[in-house]
Design a protein around this motif. Structure first.
Motif, PDB file in Angstrom:
ATOM      1  N   ALA A  16      35.107   3.286 -48.794  1.00  0.00           N
ATOM      2  CA  ALA A  16      34.465   3.516 -47.498  1.00  0.00           C
ATOM      3  C   ALA A  16      34.739   4.925 -46.989  1.00  0.00           C
ATOM      4  CB  ALA A  16      34.940   2.474 -46.483  1.00  0.00           C
ATOM      5  N   GLN A  86      30.067   6.955 -41.067  1.00  0.00           N
ATOM      6  CA  GLN A  86      30.757   5.713 -41.433  1.00  0.00           C
ATOM      7  C   GLN A  86      30.388   5.327 -42.848  1.00  0.00           C
ATOM      8  OE1 GLN A  86      31.254   2.369 -38.629  1.00  0.00           O
ATOM      9  NE2 GLN A  86      29.928   1.235 -40.032  1.00  0.00           N
ATOM     10  N   VAL A  88      31.080   2.268 -46.068  1.00  0.00           N
ATOM     11  CA  VAL A  88      31.360   0.852 -46.274  1.00  0.00           C
ATOM     12  C   VAL A  88      31.943   0.663 -47.662  1.00  0.00           C
ATOM     13  CG1 VAL A  88      30.354  -1.465 -46.333  1.00  0.00           C
ATOM     14  CG2 VAL A  88      29.355   0.280 -44.853  1.00  0.00           C
ATOM     15  N   GLN A  96      33.630  -6.764 -46.121  1.00  0.00           N
ATOM     16  CA  GLN A  96      33.370  -5.334 -46.137  1.00  0.00           C
ATOM     17  C   GLN A  96      34.420  -4.609 -45.300  1.00  0.00           C
ATOM     18  OE1 GLN A  96      29.291  -5.299 -44.684  1.00  0.00           O
ATOM     19  NE2 GLN A  96      28.596  -4.791 -46.734  1.00  0.00           N
ATOM     20  N   PHE A  98      35.032  -0.935 -43.267  1.00  0.00           N
ATOM     21  CA  PHE A  98      34.331   0.210 -42.689  1.00  0.00           C
ATOM     22  C   PHE A  98      35.347   1.300 -42.350  1.00  0.00           C
ATOM     23  CE2 PHE A  98      31.920  -3.589 -41.730  1.00  0.00           C
ATOM     24  CZ  PHE A  98      30.641  -3.236 -42.124  1.00  0.00           C
TER      25      PHE A  98
END
Length: 141
Positions: A16, A86, A88, A96, A98
């Motif tokens: 991420a 951002q 993921v 998930q 972030f």
């Protein structure tokens, strides 16, 4: 004596963060082309105050794009921008993860037919950047 093996796979958090870093950097590196277009446009005003107002009106406005400094002297401009992104990654049990990062850059260029805008890292100013306090900052390169 045990042997510790380190796998080559990145964690979801690393995935991420890497994705967010790539997005923020690519958006920052695209700024000189955008600024070149604005500074070389016939609509670009000749007065310093008017030129800064014109540039500010043409730049994106969002929580992920913050213009936190601007100066102009004789058509030479300096814009300081914070760009957040951002990413993921894959979390445990199919969830998930972030992560957000930002890059703070200074874009310089001169009004005219060949503005030669350039972008470089600059220090972030959390006092002047609403909504981005506490987001980790990464370098442009």
């Amino acid at each position: 004596m045990g042997v510790l093996f380190s796998g080559g796979c990145a964690t979801g958090t690393e995935q991420a963060r890497d994705e967010a870093t790539g997005l923020a950097r690519s958006r920052a590196k695209a700024l000189p082309d955008k600024v070149n277009g604005m500074l070389s446009a016939p609509a670009a005003p000749s007065g310093d105050v008017e030129l800064l107002a014109y540039l500010e009106s043409e730049l994106p406005t969002s929580p992920d794009f913050a213009l936190f400094g601007k100066e102009s002297d004789g058509g030479r401009v300096r814009l300081r921008v914070a760009i957040a992104a951002q990413g993921v990654g894959s979390g445990v049990a199919g969830g998930q993860v972030f992560e957000r990062v930002r890059v703070c850059v200074e874009v310089t260029g001169t009004r005219g037919v060949n503005p030669r805008a350039e972008v470089h890292d600059t220090a972030c100013d959390d006092q002047a950047i609403p909504g981005q306090g506490g987001i980790p900052t990464v370098p442009l390169d």
